[in-house]
Design a protein around this motif. Structure first.
Motif, PDB file in Angstrom:
ATOM      1  N   LYS A 294     -97.490 -33.382  44.585  1.00  0.00           N
ATOM      2  CA  LYS A 294     -97.953 -34.769  44.530  1.00  0.00           C
ATOM      3  C   LYS A 294     -99.168 -34.954  43.614  1.00  0.00           C
ATOM      4  CE  LYS A 294     -96.193 -35.773  49.155  1.00  0.00           C
ATOM      5  NZ  LYS A 294     -95.143 -36.714  48.694  1.00  0.00           N
ATOM      6  N   ASP A 295     -99.479 -33.948  42.829  1.00  0.00           N
ATOM      7  CA  ASP A 295    -100.607 -34.019  41.895  1.00  0.00           C
ATOM      8  C   ASP A 295    -100.179 -34.842  40.676  1.00  0.00           C
ATOM      9  OD1 ASP A 295    -102.713 -33.686  40.169  1.00  0.00           O
ATOM     10  OD2 ASP A 295    -102.800 -31.503  40.373  1.00  0.00           O
ATOM     11  N   ASP A 296    -100.835 -35.983  40.465  1.00  0.00           N
ATOM     12  CA  ASP A 296    -100.454 -36.875  39.369  1.00  0.00           C
ATOM     13  C   ASP A 296    -101.482 -36.903  38.236  1.00  0.00           C
ATOM     14  OD1 ASP A 296    -102.474 -38.174  40.706  1.00  0.00           O
ATOM     15  OD2 ASP A 296    -101.545 -40.157  40.601  1.00  0.00           O
ATOM     16  N   ARG A 297    -102.398 -35.933  38.202  1.00  0.00           N
ATOM     17  CA  ARG A 297    -103.472 -35.973  37.202  1.00  0.00           C
ATOM     18  C   ARG A 297    -102.951 -35.930  35.771  1.00  0.00           C
ATOM     19  NH1 ARG A 297    -107.226 -31.250  39.438  1.00  0.00           N
ATOM     20  NH2 ARG A 297    -105.126 -30.468  39.917  1.00  0.00           N
ATOM     21  N   VAL A 298    -101.853 -35.211  35.537  1.00  0.00           N
ATOM     22  CA  VAL A 298    -101.326 -35.107  34.177  1.00  0.00           C
ATOM     23  C   VAL A 298    -100.870 -36.464  33.642  1.00  0.00           C
ATOM     24  CG1 VAL A 298     -98.938 -34.628  34.876  1.00  0.00           C
ATOM     25  CG2 VAL A 298     -99.779 -33.741  32.702  1.00  0.00           C
ATOM     26  N   PHE A 299    -100.627 -37.430  34.529  1.00  0.00           N
ATOM     27  CA  PHE A 299    -100.126 -38.735  34.113  1.00  0.00           C
ATOM     28  C   PHE A 299    -101.218 -39.795  33.961  1.00  0.00           C
ATOM     29  CE2 PHE A 299     -96.661 -36.801  36.711  1.00  0.00           C
ATOM     30  CZ  PHE A 299     -95.798 -36.527  35.674  1.00  0.00           C
ATOM     31  N   LYS A 300    -102.463 -39.401  34.072  1.00  0.00           N
ATOM     32  CA  LYS A 300    -103.553 -40.375  34.048  1.00  0.00           C
ATOM     33  C   LYS A 300    -103.868 -40.887  32.653  1.00  0.00           C
ATOM     34  CE  LYS A 300    -104.493 -40.354  38.457  1.00  0.00           C
ATOM     35  NZ  LYS A 300    -104.213 -41.553  39.289  1.00  0.00           N
ATOM     36  N   GLU A 301    -103.578 -40.103  31.618  1.00  0.00           N
ATOM     37  CA  GLU A 301    -103.918 -40.515  30.262  1.00  0.00           C
ATOM     38  C   GLU A 301    -102.746 -40.266  29.327  1.00  0.00           C
ATOM     39  OE1 GLU A 301    -107.390 -38.439  29.044  1.00  0.00           O
ATOM     40  OE2 GLU A 301    -108.672 -39.254  30.625  1.00  0.00           O
TER      41      GLU A 301
END
Length: 248
Positions: free
Chosen positions: A114-121
């Motif tokens: 559920k880690d969505d950090r790669v989709f932040k930018e």
């Protein structure tokens, strides 16, 4: 290793979901606006499943001819998807949406993250996908065209594999591909007793059509239903089958 990571978010609309995806785990590649109209439960799960299938089979995010094997790694955001793949889910209404994970991609590794950090930018490729019904997994069967495939067919084929490959779903899928595409495949008839014909009639069913792969001595049974033409089972041929062309 081929990796596909997706992360799904709801929106203000109960029918619309954003499915973010990437195939490199370093930077995002795109976002799919998945719209699931109509009345059904668990729309978010259906949206993520359909988006994954679209990315694998239509968008070719991991390559045009990719199948589920040890080199294919799917990272999903909804735990229910893993349960559906391994037949541990009570969400029967979603089983057909997950059929591709149980057939062509049964051999892939599947992880929940559920880690969505790669989709932040990043600048995201945007696609819209309307999800109105599950899309069956298909193969091209000589003499009839596209037929859908179920988990049952692959399980039957796996039993015919050598012991060291019987537990590998990718081997069963490759065997099926060879079986249906061989130029020797022909339609045949089966000597059927009256009792069997009456049983089919009482159930309102057609007996189905039979196709023989003589090189592998295997029969493929195709039946029609509301989903279209379906490859429902396969088994070893015997003397009850004969060539329609030869008998014409």
């Amino acid at each position: 290793m081929n990796k596909l990571k997706v992360f799904t978010q709801p929106t203000d609309s109960p029918d619309t979901f954003l499915v973010y995806w990437t195939n490199n785990l370093i930077c995002p590649k795109g976002v799919i606006k998945a719209i699931v109209p109509g009345q059904m439960e668990d729309k978010m799960i259906a949206a993520e499943l359909r988006a994954i299938q679209y990315l694998l089979e239509e968008r070719w995010a991991l390559g045009e001819h990719v199948t589920g094997n040890a080199n294919t790694h799917l990272i999903v955001s909804l735990g229910a998807i893993k349960k559906l793949k391994h037949k541990r889910s009570d969400k029967a209404h979603l089983a057909r949406y997950a059929e591709f994970l149980c057939t062509r991609f049964a051999g892939c590794k599947l992880e929940i993250d559920k880690d969505d950090r790669v989709f932040k930018e990043g600048n995201l490729e945007q696609t819209e996908l309307i999800v109105t019904a599950p899309v069956p997994e298909n193969v091209e069967l000589r003499g009839i065209g596209r037929v859908s495939v179920t988990r049952h067919v692959l399980e039957r084929l796996a039993k015919r594999l050598p012991a060291d490959r019987a537990s590998d779903p990718a081997s069963a899928w490759k065997m099926l591909q060879r079986m249906v595409s061989d130029p020797s495949v022909m339609e045949v008839e089966r000597n059927t007793d009256v009792f069997t014909r009456l049983t089919h009639l009482k159930r309102g069913q057609c007996e189905g059509r039979y196709f023989l792969n003589p090189k592998m001595n295997m029969i493929l049974v195709v039946a029609d239903n509301a989903r279209g033409k379906n490859l429902v089972t396969t088994y070893a041929a015997n003397s009850r089958f004969f060539n329609m062309q030869a008998s014409a």
